[in-house]
Design an enzyme around this catalytic site. Structure first.
Site, PDB file in Angstrom:
ATOM      1  CG  ASP A 275      -1.776   7.510   0.433  1.00  0.00           C
ATOM      2  OD1 ASP A 275      -0.810   7.710  -0.320  1.00  0.00           O
ATOM      3  OD2 ASP A 275      -2.948   7.784   0.137  1.00  0.00           O
TER       4      ASP A 275
ATOM      5  CG  ASP B 102      -1.855   1.160   1.257  1.00  0.00           C
ATOM      6  OD1 ASP B 102      -2.353   1.545   0.194  1.00  0.00           O
ATOM      7  OD2 ASP B 102      -2.068   1.716   2.335  1.00  0.00           O
TER       8      ASP B 102
END
Length: 230
Positions: free
Chosen positions: A27, A25
């Site tokens: 962020d 992922d």
């Protein structure tokens, strides 16, 4: 938010698992774009006449842009028609893109480059798994795009976390069975998405927030290829 899908082969002689692929992922995991999301949402909230705190922002991590807007409006106790909300979301995104366009390699989080390099050296494939529609801008600006074999981002999915779509598509593109995957996440919604996908999970951040993860690390300085064999 970091997502890592691992394909394991069991080595009967050594009694250990061998990692073949990882999905990350973006962020709050590879880079701290969460602060830019927060600044943009706070700017919108202030424009609408109410405060938006860092604690409020925790509810938006790993959530789609429109769902995040709904949460923000709920916090402010205000409502608008769909056309107005679309315009608000676009305005927030324009501010966010303005912020991230100034990012560089110095904003890659501690330990990430070393870990990605180790994966490449071991021949382990790497993919991004993020709901962000601006993922490629961030990857290129920070110089980490060269590490990724595949990218699954918000332009390729229709459901936000805790729906498992982003993780399942990443596993599919890499040819990984979901049960052989491990997800690295900094958000509760992401951990829940991993569980919904039938994957293992490692939290990156606070053990209190990420208590549903199999285990939690504070940063990638604590990670190594060997530690992925769990």
């Amino acid at each position: 938010m970091l997502t890592c899908a691992l394909l394991y082969n069991y080595d009967c002689k050594e009694g250990v698992s061998v990692v073949r692929a990882c999905l990350f992922d973006l962020d709050g995991v590879i880079v701290d774009t969460a602060k830019y999301h927060y600044l943009a949402w706070k700017r919108l909230a202030n424009e609408l006449g109410f405060e938006f705190t860092e604690e409020d922002n925790e509810r938006l991590k790993g959530v789609s842009r429109m769902k995040s807007l709904e949460i923000l409006l709920e916090i402010g106790g205000v409502s608008f028609d769909e056309e107005t909300k679309e315009a608000m979301a676009a305005r927030k995104n324009a501010w966010y893109v303005e912020y991230i366009s100034k990012m560089d390699s110095s904003e890659v989080l501690p330990g990430v480059i070393d870990f990605l390099t180790s994966l490449r050296e071991e021949g382990i494939k790497i993919s991004l798994g993020s709901v962000s529609k601006n993922a490629m801008i961030i990857l290129k600006n920070t110089g980490v795009d060269k590490y990724f074999d595949a990218v699954i981002d918000g332009t390729k999915i229709t459901h936000a976390k805790p729906d498992p779509e982003v993780f399942l598509k990443g596993a599919e593109e890499l040819g990984v069975n979901p049960k052989d995957c491990v997800v690295f996440e900094d958000a509760q919604a992401g951990i829940e998405a991993a569980i919904n996908a039938g994957m293992r999970s490692v939290g990156v951040g606070s053990p209190e927030i990420l208590r549903k993860a199999d285990f939690v690390i504070s940063s990638f300085k604590e990670m190594s290829v060997d530690r992925l064999k769990f």
